[in-house]
Design a protein around this motif. Structure first.
Motif, PDB file in Angstrom:
ATOM      1  N   SER A 298       5.268   5.892  -9.065  1.00  0.00           N
ATOM      2  CA  SER A 298       4.701   5.976 -10.461  1.00  0.00           C
ATOM      3  C   SER A 298       4.012   7.374 -10.679  1.00  0.00           C
ATOM      4  O   SER A 298       4.323   7.727 -11.776  1.00  0.00           O
ATOM      5  CB  SER A 298       3.534   4.802 -10.672  1.00  0.00           C
ATOM      6  N   PRO A 299       3.288   7.932  -9.738  1.00  0.00           N
ATOM      7  CA  PRO A 299       2.978   9.456 -10.116  1.00  0.00           C
ATOM      8  C   PRO A 299       4.009  10.329 -10.215  1.00  0.00           C
ATOM      9  O   PRO A 299       3.845  11.199 -11.122  1.00  0.00           O
ATOM     10  CB  PRO A 299       2.196   9.695  -8.581  1.00  0.00           C
TER      11      PRO A 299
ATOM     12  N   ASP B 286       1.451  -1.265 -15.081  1.00  0.00           N
ATOM     13  CA  ASP B 286       0.010  -1.239 -14.867  1.00  0.00           C
ATOM     14  C   ASP B 286      -0.534   0.127 -14.495  1.00  0.00           C
ATOM     15  O   ASP B 286      -1.698   0.412 -15.254  1.00  0.00           O
ATOM     16  CB  ASP B 286      -0.377  -2.305 -13.770  1.00  0.00           C
ATOM     17  N   VAL B 287      -0.078   1.029 -13.823  1.00  0.00           N
ATOM     18  CA  VAL B 287      -0.684   2.136 -13.428  1.00  0.00           C
ATOM     19  C   VAL B 287      -0.665   3.158 -14.886  1.00  0.00           C
ATOM     20  O   VAL B 287      -1.939   3.535 -15.213  1.00  0.00           O
ATOM     21  CB  VAL B 287       0.067   3.037 -12.446  1.00  0.00           C
TER      22      VAL B 287
ATOM     23  N   ALA C  28      -4.043  11.563 -25.793  1.00  0.00           N
ATOM     24  CA  ALA C  28      -4.166  10.879 -24.480  1.00  0.00           C
ATOM     25  C   ALA C  28      -2.978  10.190 -23.908  1.00  0.00           C
ATOM     26  O   ALA C  28      -2.939   9.829 -22.685  1.00  0.00           O
ATOM     27  CB  ALA C  28      -5.180   9.840 -24.471  1.00  0.00           C
ATOM     28  N   ALA C  29      -1.971   9.938 -24.658  1.00  0.00           N
ATOM     29  CA  ALA C  29      -0.799   9.099 -24.198  1.00  0.00           C
ATOM     30  C   ALA C  29      -0.032  10.252 -23.243  1.00  0.00           C
ATOM     31  O   ALA C  29       0.700   9.750 -22.474  1.00  0.00           O
ATOM     32  CB  ALA C  29       0.012   8.878 -25.350  1.00  0.00           C
ATOM     33  N   ASN C  30      -0.300  11.595 -23.598  1.00  0.00           N
ATOM     34  CA  ASN C  30       0.439  12.493 -22.487  1.00  0.00           C
ATOM     35  C   ASN C  30      -0.412  12.763 -21.487  1.00  0.00           C
ATOM     36  O   ASN C  30      -0.200  13.965 -20.749  1.00  0.00           O
ATOM     37  CB  ASN C  30       0.989  13.778 -23.264  1.00  0.00           C
ATOM     38  N   SER C  31      -1.665  12.412 -21.445  1.00  0.00           N
ATOM     39  CA  SER C  31      -2.675  12.866 -20.211  1.00  0.00           C
ATOM     40  C   SER C  31      -2.272  12.331 -19.028  1.00  0.00           C
ATOM     41  O   SER C  31      -2.688  12.630 -17.784  1.00  0.00           O
ATOM     42  CB  SER C  31      -4.196  12.412 -20.629  1.00  0.00           C
ATOM     43  N   VAL C  32      -1.409  11.041 -19.053  1.00  0.00           N
ATOM     44  CA  VAL C  32      -0.893  10.383 -17.775  1.00  0.00           C
ATOM     45  C   VAL C  32       0.063  11.393 -17.053  1.00  0.00           C
ATOM     46  O   VAL C  32      -0.299  11.751 -15.831  1.00  0.00           O
ATOM     47  CB  VAL C  32      -0.102   9.382 -18.041  1.00  0.00           C
ATOM     48  N   PRO C  33       1.001  12.019 -17.699  1.00  0.00           N
ATOM     49  CA  PRO C  33       1.793  13.223 -16.903  1.00  0.00           C
ATOM     50  C   PRO C  33       0.821  14.373 -16.285  1.00  0.00           C
ATOM     51  O   PRO C  33       1.256  15.020 -15.440  1.00  0.00           O
ATOM     52  CB  PRO C  33       2.993  13.559 -17.874  1.00  0.00           C
ATOM     53  N   ALA C  34      -0.145  14.761 -17.108  1.00  0.00           N
ATOM     54  CA  ALA C  34      -0.898  15.924 -17.001  1.00  0.00           C
ATOM     55  C   ALA C  34      -1.575  15.612 -15.844  1.00  0.00           C
ATOM     56  O   ALA C  34      -1.670  16.341 -14.785  1.00  0.00           O
ATOM     57  CB  ALA C  34      -1.810  16.144 -18.003  1.00  0.00           C
ATOM     58  N   ALA C  35      -2.065  14.307 -15.498  1.00  0.00           N
ATOM     59  CA  ALA C  35      -2.807  14.131 -14.372  1.00  0.00           C
ATOM     60  C   ALA C  35      -1.951  13.895 -13.097  1.00  0.00           C
ATOM     61  O   ALA C  35      -2.231  14.369 -12.232  1.00  0.00           O
ATOM     62  CB  ALA C  35      -3.624  12.721 -14.571  1.00  0.00           C
ATOM     63  N   ALA C  36      -0.981  13.218 -13.451  1.00  0.00           N
ATOM     64  CA  ALA C  36       0.154  13.137 -12.227  1.00  0.00           C
ATOM     65  C   ALA C  36       0.575  14.635 -11.942  1.00  0.00           C
ATOM     66  O   ALA C  36       0.748  14.763 -10.474  1.00  0.00           O
ATOM     67  CB  ALA C  36       1.247  12.438 -12.707  1.00  0.00           C
ATOM     68  N   SER C  37       0.850  15.436 -12.395  1.00  0.00           N
ATOM     69  CA  SER C  37       1.414  16.664 -12.209  1.00  0.00           C
ATOM     70  C   SER C  37       0.286  17.568 -11.555  1.00  0.00           C
ATOM     71  O   SER C  37       0.689  18.323 -10.868  1.00  0.00           O
ATOM     72  CB  SER C  37       1.738  17.423 -13.490  1.00  0.00           C
TER      73      SER C  37
ATOM     74  N   LEU D  32      -7.154  12.600 -10.858  1.00  0.00           N
ATOM     75  CA  LEU D  32      -6.681  11.796  -9.837  1.00  0.00           C
ATOM     76  C   LEU D  32      -6.425  10.219 -10.276  1.00  0.00           C
ATOM     77  O   LEU D  32      -5.995   9.296  -9.352  1.00  0.00           O
ATOM     78  CB  LEU D  32      -7.384  11.831  -8.462  1.00  0.00           C
ATOM     79  N   LEU D  33      -6.501  10.114 -11.320  1.00  0.00           N
ATOM     80  CA  LEU D  33      -6.379   8.640 -11.939  1.00  0.00           C
ATOM     81  C   LEU D  33      -5.124   7.963 -11.529  1.00  0.00           C
ATOM     82  O   LEU D  33      -5.008   6.952 -11.181  1.00  0.00           O
ATOM     83  CB  LEU D  33      -6.682   8.639 -13.555  1.00  0.00           C
ATOM     84  N   VAL D  34      -3.981   8.753 -11.875  1.00  0.00           N
ATOM     85  CA  VAL D  34      -2.607   8.136 -11.572  1.00  0.00           C
ATOM     86  C   VAL D  34      -2.451   7.817 -10.231  1.00  0.00           C
ATOM     87  O   VAL D  34      -2.200   6.768  -9.824  1.00  0.00           O
ATOM     88  CB  VAL D  34      -1.521   9.005 -12.073  1.00  0.00           C
ATOM     89  N   THR D  35      -2.946   8.624  -9.143  1.00  0.00           N
ATOM     90  CA  THR D  35      -2.748   8.456  -7.800  1.00  0.00           C
ATOM     91  C   THR D  35      -3.695   7.064  -7.344  1.00  0.00           C
ATOM     92  O   THR D  35      -3.212   6.352  -6.867  1.00  0.00           O
ATOM     93  CB  THR D  35      -3.041   9.681  -7.031  1.00  0.00           C
ATOM     94  N   ALA D  36      -4.938   7.381  -7.704  1.00  0.00           N
ATOM     95  CA  ALA D  36      -5.889   6.334  -7.570  1.00  0.00           C
ATOM     96  C   ALA D  36      -5.394   4.790  -7.834  1.00  0.00           C
ATOM     97  O   ALA D  36      -5.624   3.928  -7.150  1.00  0.00           O
ATOM     98  CB  ALA D  36      -7.278   6.688  -8.069  1.00  0.00           C
TER      99      ALA D  36
END
Length: 454
Positions: free
Chosen positions: A322-323, A373-374, A10-19, A155-159
Motif C-alpha cells: 500500500s505505501p 482501507d489504508v 487531499a485526494a493526492n495527499s496520500v501519495p505525498a505522504a507515502a513518497s 507517516l499516516l500511510v505507513t502507520a
C-alpha cells in the motif's frame, strides 16, 4: 489537474505522504504501543471468534442458534455505531480505549470461568459477545482516530497500513489457528487467553503518552486540528467553538451532524458507497466459501482453513504494497487499481474453480481490501475535521458495514439456485462495473474536482 480545493487536493495527499516515508523519521514509541495493543486485541478476537461457534455447536446442533453468536457480535455495529462515533468525539480516546479493554477482559474472564465450571450456555455466550461487540464499535473507531496523534501526517500511510495489516492477520490468521488448537485442549482456554490479550492491551494503552505537535514535527497538532473550521464550512456544517462546551448539542443533534457532513461531501459519500459494494461482494463470497470448498474444490476443514489463511497472508502483504502503490500511482489511481484487483480475483475464482485459482484469488482480495482501507482511512483522517471525525467515521462505517449481512443473504440465495461458482461470477461482474465507473471519474478529473469534493 488545476484549480482544486483543499479538500480535493487531499485526494493526492496520500501519495505525498507515502513518497516521504523513506526519508521520514521512524514511527515512535507511542505508535508502537498502540500497534501492539491493537494487535493483541485482534489476536484475542480471532481466538474467541473461532472458539465461540465451536462451543455453541457443542451445546446445540441447530445452525440458527449457532449463527446467533455471530449475530450477537455484529448487531451492535448497526445499533450503536453512530452513537459510538459521537462518544469518540466527546471522550478522552486513550483512557476510554483502555477502560474498554479492561471491561472486555473481565467479560471474557467471566465467560472462561463459567465454561470451565460447566455452566456455559447459549444465553451467556450471546450476552458476552453482544457486550464485546458493543465495545468494539467504539474501540475500532477510536483506534483509527488516534493514529494521526501518535504518527504524524507524513507517516499516516505507513502507520495505517501496518496497523490494519496486523489487525487482519491477528483476527483472521493467528487468532483462528491458535483458537482451534486451544479449544481442543480445553473449551475455556481460548476465552481465558482472549481475556489476557485484552488486559495486555489495556495496560499498554494506560501507559500510552500521545506526543506533542512539536515531537510529531508539525506545528498544527494532530491531523485535522488545523483544518476543522475550513473543512466544516466547506461541507456547510457549523459547530460551536470548543470553548463553548456548555452549549454542546444533544446526542441526536450530534448524530445528525455527522450524517449531514458525510452526505454533503460528495467524494467521501461516493467512497462510502463503493466500500459498501466491496463489502457486499466480499462478504457474499466468504459466506458461501465453506460450501464452495467442500462441494466444488473437494477440500475438508483443513483446506478451508488454508484458504482463509491465504486471504490473511494477502492482507499482511498489503503492509508493504500500500505505501509503495500510493506513492507511485497516487490516491485516485490506487483506488482504481484496488477495484481492478478485486475484479481479476473474482473472475479467476469464477472461471477456474480450483484450489490453485481460489487460493491466490483470496490472497489478492485480502491485499486489495487492506490497501483500500489504508488509502480511504488516510483520506478520512485528512479531510474530516478533527472535532467531527468520530461522528462522520461512524456514519461511513454504518454505510460500508451495513452491506455485509445483505451480501451474505443474497449470496446464499444465489448459491442455492445457481451454485457457489455463480456467486463469484456475479461478484466479478459487480466489481467490473464499479471499477469502470470510478476509473472514468478519476481519468476525467471528476473524482478530485471542487464539485466532487463538496
Amino acid at each position: 489537474m488545476e484549480g482544486r480545493t483543499d479538500s480535493a487536493r487531499a485526494a493526492n495527499s496520500v501519495p505525498a505522504a507515502a513518497s516521504s516515508v523513506a526519508g521520514a523519521k521512524r514511527l515512535g514509541r507511542a505508535y508502537r504501543k498502540l500497534w501492539t495493543a491493537s494487535t493483541a486485541s485482534a489476536i484475542g478476537d480471532g481466538l474467541s471468534l473461532t472458539a465461540a461457534p465451536l462451543l455453541a455447536s457443542s451445546l446445540t446442533d441447530d445452525p440458527r442458534l449457532i449463527a446467533g453468536v455471530t449475530t450477537a457480535l455484529t448487531l451492535p455495529y448497526v445499533l450503536f455505531g453512530i452513537p459510538a462515533g459521537v462518544l469518540v468525539d466527546r471522550l478522552d480516546l486513550r483512557r476510554s480505549m483502555a477502560r474498554i479493554d479492561w471491561f472486555r477482559g473481565v467479560a471474557l474472564t467471566t465467560l472462561a470461568v463459567l465454561v470451565a465450571a460447566g455452566r456455559g450456555s447459549l444465553p451467556v455466550l450471546y450476552l458476552c459477545f453482544f457486550l464485546v461487540g458493543t465495545c468494539e464499535t467504539f474501540f475500532r473507531n477510536a483506534s483509527q482516530i488516534i493514529v494521526p496523534s501518535v504518527a504524524g501526517p507524513e507517516l499516516l500511510v505507513t502507520a495505517n497500513s501496518r496497523l490494519l495489516a496486523a489487525q487482519t492477520a491477528g483476527n483472521q490468521f493467528v487468532g483462528p489457528l491458535l483458537g482451534a488448537v486451544l479449544f481442543a485442549v480445553g473449551a475455556a482456554l481460548p476465552f481465558g487467553v482472549d481475556a489476557v490479550t485484552f488486559f495486555v492491551s489495556a495496560t499498554l494503552l494506560t501507559t500510552l503518552r500521545v506526543p506533542s505537535p512539536e515531537q510529531l514535527g508539525t506545528s498544527h497538532g494532530p491531523v485535522g486540528s488545523s483544518r476543522s473550521s475550513g473543512a466544516s464550512s466547506a461541507a456547510g456544517i457549523s459547530e460551536p467553538a470548543g470553548s463553548d462546551a456548555g452549549k454542546r448539542p444533544g446526542l441526536l443533534a450530534d448524530m445528525a451532524t455527522g450524517a449531514r457532513w458525510l452526505w454533503r461531501h460528495r467524494m467521501l459519500r461516493s467512497l462510502a458507497a463503493v466500500a459498501a459494494t466491496i463489502n457486499f461482494v466480499q462478504m457474499g463470497t466468504l459466506a458461501v466459501l465453506v460450501v464452495h470448498t467442500h462441494k466444488v474444490l473437494g477440500l475438508g476443514e483443513t483446506g478451508y482453513g488454508v484458504l482463509l489463511a491465504c486471504q490473511a497472508a494477502g492482507a499482511v502483504f498489503a503492509m508493504k504494497v500500500s505505501p509503495w502503490l500510493t506513492g507511485r500511482l497516487g490516491g485516485e489511481r490506487s483506488l482504481v487499481c484496488v477495484l481492478l484487483t478485486f475484479t481479476v480475483a473474482y473472475t479467476a475464482a469464477w472461471l477456474l474453480p480450483s484450489v490453485w485459482a481460489v487460493g491466490p484469488a483470496l490472497a489478492l482480495t485480502g491485499c486489495a481490501g487492506v490497501t483500500w482501507d489504508v488509502v480511504v482511512v488516510v483520506l478520512r483522517q485528512t479531510l474530516i475535521p478533527q472535532h467531527l471525525l468520530g461522528r462522520v467515521n461512524s456514519v461511513y462505517r454504518l454505510v460500508a458495514w451495513g452491506a455485509m449481512p445483505v451480501g451474505a443473504a443474497v449470496a446464499g440465495v444465489v448459491a442455492k439456485t445457481a451454485g457457489t461458482v455463480a456467486v463469484f461470477g456475479a461478484g466479478a461482474g459487480v466489481m467490473a462495473v464499479v471499477t469502470v465507473l470510478l476509473a472514468l471519474r478519476a481519468r476525467g478529473g471528476r473524482f478530485a474536482t471542487p464539485e466532487a469534493a463538496v
